[in-house]
Design a protein around this motif. Structure first.
Motif, mmCIF file in Angstrom:
data_model
loop_
_atom_site.group_PDB
_atom_site.id
_atom_site.type_symbol
_atom_site.label_atom_id
_atom_site.label_comp_id
_atom_site.label_asym_id
_atom_site.label_seq_id
_atom_site.Cartn_x
_atom_site.Cartn_y
_atom_site.Cartn_z
ATOM 1 N N ALA A 5 0.848 -1.274 0.005
ATOM 2 C CA ALA A 5 0.029 -0.002 0.107
ATOM 3 C C ALA A 5 0.765 0.993 0.180
ATOM 4 O O ALA A 5 0.425 2.358 -0.779
ATOM 5 N N SER A 8 2.139 2.087 -3.536
ATOM 6 C CA SER A 8 1.340 2.672 -4.264
ATOM 7 C C SER A 8 1.078 4.131 -3.992
ATOM 8 O O SER A 8 0.906 4.971 -4.881
ATOM 9 N N ARG A 9 1.035 4.452 -2.679
ATOM 10 C CA ARG A 9 0.719 5.682 -2.148
ATOM 11 C C ARG A 9 1.865 6.675 -2.820
ATOM 12 O O ARG A 9 1.848 7.639 -3.264
ATOM 13 N N GLU A 11 3.680 6.203 -5.209
ATOM 14 C CA GLU A 11 3.915 5.952 -6.824
ATOM 15 C C GLU A 11 5.163 5.457 -7.047
ATOM 16 O O GLU A 11 5.921 5.885 -8.002
ATOM 17 N N ALA A 13 6.002 2.803 -8.632
ATOM 18 C CA ALA A 13 6.040 2.183 -9.945
ATOM 19 C C ALA A 13 6.693 3.297 -10.882
ATOM 20 O O ALA A 13 7.444 2.753 -11.711
ATOM 21 N N ASN A 20 2.958 -0.168 -13.221
ATOM 22 C CA ASN A 20 2.305 -0.404 -12.167
ATOM 23 C C ASN A 20 2.961 -1.187 -11.068
ATOM 24 O O ASN A 20 3.848 -1.645 -11.383
ATOM 25 N N VAL A 21 2.522 -1.183 -9.617
ATOM 26 C CA VAL A 21 3.320 -1.581 -8.767
ATOM 27 C C VAL A 21 3.074 -3.290 -8.927
ATOM 28 O O VAL A 21 4.206 -3.859 -8.556
ATOM 29 N N ARG A 37 -1.249 -8.741 -8.964
ATOM 30 C CA ARG A 37 -2.438 -7.777 -8.912
ATOM 31 C C ARG A 37 -3.475 -7.932 -7.990
ATOM 32 O O ARG A 37 -3.836 -6.958 -7.340
ATOM 33 N N VAL A 40 -1.964 -6.346 -4.660
ATOM 34 C CA VAL A 40 -1.943 -4.870 -5.065
ATOM 35 C C VAL A 40 -3.551 -4.396 -4.607
ATOM 36 O O VAL A 40 -3.656 -3.434 -3.900
ATOM 37 N N GLU A 44 -4.354 -1.871 -1.452
ATOM 38 C CA GLU A 44 -5.010 -0.878 -1.626
ATOM 39 C C GLU A 44 -6.318 -0.730 -1.014
ATOM 40 O O GLU A 44 -6.674 0.503 -0.396
#
Length: 366
Positions: A5, A8-9, A11, A13, A20-21, A37, A40, A44
């Motif tokens: 998480a 992802s926050r 960014e 990637a 993407n992550v 996937r 992730v 999230e």
């Protein structure tokens, strides 16, 4: 999941040059993209929900729940009040994720649904069932909207057909997604409907069961019979069932076993299918456990090449393995009445014959 998480926050990637992550995780921890996937999406979702799900957060921190459990708990809690979380988590600690989803639905129904009391006016009828079909190139797209009763019936029919195929050395684990499994299950259901008029299990009789047991055991009222789904039934119950059902004797091991209608028909009649059910007890392919009602009768030597419609040229195969036999280098033969499968050379250079030991634990080929 907290680390994912956070990636992802931030960014991360983009900083690392990935789309993407999930793609980052694919290389960083060598996960399949599908698995990455899922993690992730789970991370999230939970990153914004754990504040609202404190009991789940504690269980997650302790490692008491799997990722699938946490996803299901978060899913069912969307429809439940906060005070129900503890009950859902306690149930999840002792049951598999699919059971948690069912528990959540039942709990939501008990909390929020109020069925009409006797004498009360019924609620307005829901919209009529709807089904739309449209061809898109080589595929037919189907969308449906069903009421509770019809929806429950369809779900009950699809669910057992959509379970993952067992993991086997020949094919490994079932790689299909849930949507793909349910799509194949719907196709299997169509096959079942199309041949329902000639299956002994679905011939329209009030009671129609296929049981296999020795004649002596039936006469002595001792021992067990085996249903075509491999459930064992005591002889006393068999005799009770027979009071309200037609009995079709099948003699195994004698000369009458090899029923034969030669080249007169391509489709296997119910009489031969009964014998196939008694002999093969389901899909005969190694490792498969599909019951007889999900299987086709396959000509070992193709009918188009002169193969006869007979017991000596037939084997039960589920839809998946029936297709595999036709489209691959797998071969099937009958060895002393036992369906025997020879793998392709790329899978086994020695091409050692194999049989289905899941259904016939004592079977082997010398």
């Amino acid at each position: 999941m907290r680390k994912i998480a956070e990636l992802s926050r931030r960014e991360a990637a983009v900083e690392l040059g990935y789309r993407n992550v999930a793609q980052v995780l694919r290389h960083a921890v060598r996960w399949d993209l599908k698995t990455a996937r899922q993690w992730v999406a789970r991370a999230e979702f939970l990153s914004g929900s754990l504040v609202e799900l404190p009991v789940t957060a504690v269980a997650m921190a302790e490692g008491a729940l799997s990722g699938d459990h946490i996803s299901v708990v978060a899913e069912v809690m969307r429809e439940l009040p906060p005070e129900a979380e503890r009950s859902v988590v306690e149930f999840a600690l002792a049951h598999e994720p699919s059971a948690v989803r069912v528990f959540g639905r039942e709990l939501a129904y008990r909390l929020f649904q109020r069925d009409a009391e006797p004498g009360e006016p019924l609620a307005a009828e829901p919209p009529a069932n709807r089904l739309r079909m449209a061809w898109r190139g080589e595929q037919l797209e189907v969308s449906a909207r069903l009421d509770k009763i019809a929806g429950a019936k369809l779900e009950a029919l699809i669910d057992p057909l959509a379970k993952p195929r067992p993991t086997t050395p020949e094919e490994g684990p079932d790689a299909r997604s849930r949507a793909e499994r349910e799509g194949d299950a719907f196709a299997d259901l169509l096959d079942l409907v199309l041949r329902a008029d000639r299956l002994p299990e679905h011939g329209g009789e009030p009671v129609s069961l296929t049981l296999t047991m020795s004649y002596d055991a039936l006469v002595r009222r001792t021992g067990l019979a085996v249903l075509d789904n491999r459930v064992r039934v005591p002889a006393s119950l068999v005799r009770r069932l027979a009071c309200n059902a037609g009995v079709i004797p099948v003699v195994l091991g004698g000369r009458s076993e090899a029923m034969d209608i030669g080249r007169k028909a391509r489709t296997f009649p119910a009489s031969i299918r009964r014998l196939l059910v008694a002999r093969d007890q389901g899909c005969a392919f190694p490792g498969c456990d599909r019951p007889p009602k999900h299987c086709d009768a396959h000509h070992v030597r193709p009918w188009s090449e002169g193969g006869e419609t007979s017991m000596g040229n037939a084997v039960l195969l589920c839809r998946h393995h029936h297709t595999l036999i036709h489209q691959s280098d797998w071969e099937v033969k009958l060895h002393d009445g036992t369906p025997t499968f020879i793998p392709p050379a790329w899978l086994d250079p020695a091409r050692v014959p194999r049989t289905n030991t899941r259904l016939h634990t004592g079977r082997h080929v010398a």
